[in-house]
Design a protein around this motif. Structure first.
Motif, PDB file in Angstrom:
ATOM      1  N   ILE A 167       0.815  -1.218   0.000  1.00 46.33           N
ATOM      2  CA  ILE A 167       0.000   0.000   0.000  1.00 46.33           C
ATOM      3  C   ILE A 167       0.847   1.265   0.000  1.00 46.33           C
ATOM      4  O   ILE A 167       0.399   2.321  -0.451  1.00 46.33           O
ATOM      5  CB  ILE A 167      -0.972   0.004   1.198  1.00 46.33           C
ATOM      6  N   VAL A 193     -10.539   0.613   3.301  1.00 45.81           N
ATOM      7  CA  VAL A 193      -9.277   0.103   2.775  1.00 45.81           C
ATOM      8  C   VAL A 193      -8.341  -0.280   3.917  1.00 45.81           C
ATOM      9  O   VAL A 193      -8.088   0.521   4.830  1.00 45.81           O
ATOM     10  CB  VAL A 193      -8.590   1.150   1.870  1.00 45.81           C
ATOM     11  N   SER A 226      -0.543   3.425  -3.407  1.00 43.72           N
ATOM     12  CA  SER A 226      -1.062   4.737  -3.004  1.00 43.72           C
ATOM     13  C   SER A 226      -2.146   5.222  -3.952  1.00 43.72           C
ATOM     14  O   SER A 226      -3.179   5.744  -3.514  1.00 43.72           O
ATOM     15  CB  SER A 226       0.079   5.755  -2.932  1.00 43.72           C
ATOM     16  N   LEU A 278      -9.413   4.354   6.151  1.00 44.43           N
ATOM     17  CA  LEU A 278      -8.106   3.770   5.863  1.00 44.43           C
ATOM     18  C   LEU A 278      -7.513   3.193   7.144  1.00 44.43           C
ATOM     19  O   LEU A 278      -7.418   3.879   8.166  1.00 44.43           O
ATOM     20  CB  LEU A 278      -7.157   4.827   5.295  1.00 44.43           C
ATOM     21  N   THR A 289      -5.272   3.094  -3.402  1.00 45.88           N
ATOM     22  CA  THR A 289      -5.944   3.494  -2.160  1.00 45.88           C
ATOM     23  C   THR A 289      -6.809   4.724  -2.389  1.00 45.88           C
ATOM     24  O   THR A 289      -7.971   4.781  -1.954  1.00 45.88           O
ATOM     25  CB  THR A 289      -4.906   3.770  -1.059  1.00 45.88           C
ATOM     26  N   GLY A 308      -4.435  -1.792   4.645  1.00 48.82           N
ATOM     27  CA  GLY A 308      -3.158  -1.926   3.971  1.00 48.82           C
ATOM     28  C   GLY A 308      -2.122  -2.644   4.810  1.00 48.82           C
ATOM     29  O   GLY A 308      -2.074  -2.481   6.045  1.00 48.82           O
TER      30      GLY A 308
END
Length: 324
Positions: free
Chosen positions: A9, A28, A15, A52, A18, A30
């Motif tokens: 990630i 998401v 990146s 995230l 994402t 990672g």
């Protein structure tokens, strides 16, 4: 809300992917390797997004993968993590194999062991074609010319095997070279554009490169992660080439990058054999007809425009660092 799990990630593709998935309303997760220093500059601007989530783990550690997959229960898994530098793979072949080849097997086994109903994307590479002449498509014979290419070929075929043996929705995206201002600084395109910026700002006067005759099919990374996502939205799993369909030599990319900054590359570029690979891949040019016809995906940015995008970004970045 769909949940996605991304290995790699913190890399260029991770990146951009994402950003894409968060923009589509995904949660998401990672995978981040634990180290003594943080290397998350490409996703720092996303750290406040509540959707995230970062987790420590490693593709060389199967236990961490099993635990994470069971805890996250992702709907989509994108395996972008790898030792991705071809030249380095000759110097670190065993680590490259453990991460790029067996790492994929570990992740597939983690998904199978958890009995997840998820979709799996494997980041394959045009380096698997190696010495096979272009144009290269999904039906072209493979002939890798590096430990990196060979490791990725194992991952490619083990993904196909898990699809056929266990009924997993598993696909491989055979992506040709795709670059951006987030490309690692040791990759030739970024090395060139950083060199252009340094020369333009008067920091140095020379750029040292290796093989200028190698032909590559260079596209723009943000477009390619869109292709990854589209592969996992299709009804039937199959493998796809993503490419622009046009090739350019390192020399031509170099000339375009220098010209955009008003410089003559011949006055600044020198050759050093140490940057040559033990076995070279002469030409990679992809045929992305299947992706166009089935997924509606087509590359828009080609090498000349890509060079301009990257030079502008590196000129601006270095200018800020120098206080200009």
């Amino acid at each position: 809300m769909k949940r996605a799990f991304i290995t790699g990630i913190t890399g260029q593709d991770g990146s951009y992917l994402t950003e894409l998935l968060l923009g589509k309303g995904y949660e998401v997760h990672g995978l981040v390797r634990r180290s003594s220093t943080l290397n998350r500059s490409r996703i720092d601007h996303l750290h406040q997004d509540p959707n995230l989530h970062l987790h420590y783990g490693d593709l060389t550690d199967g236990v961490s993968l099993v635990n994470l997959v069971r805890a996250i229960e992702p709907h989509e898994v994108y395996n972008l993590g790898a030792q991705s530098h071809v030249k380095v793979s000759f110097e670190m072949p065993e680590y490259t194999a453990s991460t790029d080849a067996v790492g994929t097997l570990r992740l597939l086994e983690a998904i199978r062991a958890a009995d997840l109903d998820c979709r799996f994307y494997q980041a394959s590479t045009s380096e698997m074609f190696g010495a096979t002449p272009p144009p290269q498509s999904e039906s072209t014979a493979f002939y890798p010319r590096s430990p990196y290419g060979a490791a990725k070929l194992y991952s490619h075929w083990v993904t196909v095997n898990y699809r056929e043996a266990y009924g997993l929705y598993a696909v491989s995206g055979i992506l040709f070279n795709h670059e951006s201002p987030r490309r690692g600084e040791s990759f030739v395109t970024r090395k060139i554009t950083l060199g252009v910026a340094a020369i333009k700002h008067g920091v140095t006067d020379k750029l040292v490169l290796g093989n200028l005759d190698a032909v590559r099919d260079w596209g723009y990374a943000p477009e390619y992660v869109e292709g990854m996502w589209r592969m996992l939205q299709h009804d039937e799993p199959q493998d796809y080439v993503l490419a622009t369909g046009t090739g350019a030599t390192v020399r031509e990319f170099c000339a375009a990058a220098f010209a955009h900054a008003g410089l003559d590359w011949k006055e600044h570029v020198t050759y050093d054999q140490q940057y040559e690979r033990p076995t070279e891949v002469d030409a990679l040019i992809g045929d992305a007809s299947r992706a166009r016809d089935v997924l509606g995906w087509e590359a828009k940015v080609h090498a000349p425009e890509l060079a301009r995008i990257m030079v502008d970004a590196d000129l601006e970045q270095l200018g800020r660092l120098l206080g200009r």
